[in-house]
Design an enzyme around this catalytic site. Sequence first.
Site, PDB file in Angstrom:
ATOM      1  N   ASP A  78      44.300  36.753  41.584  1.00  0.00           N
ATOM      2  CA  ASP A  78      42.906  36.870  41.145  1.00  0.00           C
ATOM      3  C   ASP A  78      42.887  37.275  39.665  1.00  0.00           C
ATOM      4  O   ASP A  78      43.570  38.223  39.265  1.00  0.00           O
ATOM      5  CB  ASP A  78      42.218  37.941  42.004  1.00  0.00           C
ATOM      6  N   ASP A 100      42.033  32.880  34.430  1.00  0.00           N
ATOM      7  CA  ASP A 100      40.685  33.124  33.931  1.00  0.00           C
ATOM      8  C   ASP A 100      40.684  33.149  32.410  1.00  0.00           C
ATOM      9  O   ASP A 100      41.062  34.141  31.785  1.00  0.00           O
ATOM     10  CB  ASP A 100      40.162  34.452  34.493  1.00  0.00           C
ATOM     11  N   HIS A 174      30.702  41.674  38.400  1.00  0.00           N
ATOM     12  CA  HIS A 174      31.799  42.473  38.961  1.00  0.00           C
ATOM     13  C   HIS A 174      31.420  43.951  39.041  1.00  0.00           C
ATOM     14  O   HIS A 174      30.789  44.475  38.119  1.00  0.00           O
ATOM     15  CB  HIS A 174      33.043  42.358  38.084  1.00  0.00           C
ATOM     16  N   ASN A 224      34.382  36.425  46.420  1.00  0.00           N
ATOM     17  CA  ASN A 224      35.316  37.505  46.105  1.00  0.00           C
ATOM     18  C   ASN A 224      34.705  38.867  46.421  1.00  0.00           C
ATOM     19  O   ASN A 224      33.567  39.139  46.048  1.00  0.00           O
ATOM     20  CB  ASN A 224      35.667  37.467  44.621  1.00  0.00           C
TER      21      ASN A 224
HETATM   22 ZN    ZN Z   1      36.180  38.169  39.616  1.00  0.00          ZN
END
Ligand code: ZN
Length: 294
Positions: A78, A100, A174, A224
């Site tokens: 992740d 990412d 997040h 997620n």
């Molecule tokens: Zn994330």
Amino acid sequence: MLVTMKELLCRAKEGGYAVAAANVFTGRTVEACFKAAAERKAPVIIACTPYVQMEELALAARMYERKYPQVPAALHLDHGKEYEDVQRALRCGFTSVMLDKSTLPYKENVKAVREAVRAAHAVGVTVEAELGHVGKGAEYEETRDSGLTRKEEAKGFVEETGVDALAVAVGTSHGVYKGRPHLNFELLNELSREVPVPLVLHGGSNTGEDKLKKAVDLGIQKINLSTDLSTEYLKGVKKFEETNDPLFDESGALVYTGNRTVYANQALSKGAEAYQEILEKYIRVFGSEGKALG
Ligand SMILES: [Zn+2]
């Protein structure tokens, strides 16, 4: 059994549900993922960031896949930040990676992701990337709209990079939200019609069950979860401490006379139980209960 994320998500796309991607941070949380999935007969994605003990957690996942052979699971990196994170994950036997580069301009994001796709696909591992940017909850009110995925870029990004799943920014965040979460369902609807690969929603924690359900209905296949799981884990440990003989007195001196190894083991088990419980709740919310079969 550990399989690629693509396999799990393509089935989810056909079946109209989403797979929970749970961030793990100890061997017990890896087991809690397998137990929750086994209990709910669901697929699950075990997600490790590069900041936790990836090597140890990968070994734990390989052990528990033998203990729970009925669970279809992916072992996923992740938020890999650098190409080196992807290489580490490949070496550890991950079946899925995310690179990412969502804070970079479009072209640089494409270039970096394409390279990761080439390396991962060469060894049968599937890849997630992010377009637009899902920010931090603490800055939510200021950054909510600035990072939204641009729908005119999404299809081209998938074609140019060859990614297997695309994380989109549609209003989640997040961590803990400052302000109320607002999801742009119209944008999500357009993205799910445009983009040929499964879509991923980061920042599932604190978003609210109704909003998450609607996101699944509109075409999200992976959600997620991190903050809600670690919070419940810590609450479980705290509750054990509060309901047992105290370890320390008010001055901080150790007063517990029992076996501290047993105590520590039990406290952490309670944390893992609480983690499993909330993960099972989300599995039901996402519609993936019973989807491990066939
Ligand atoms: Zn994330």
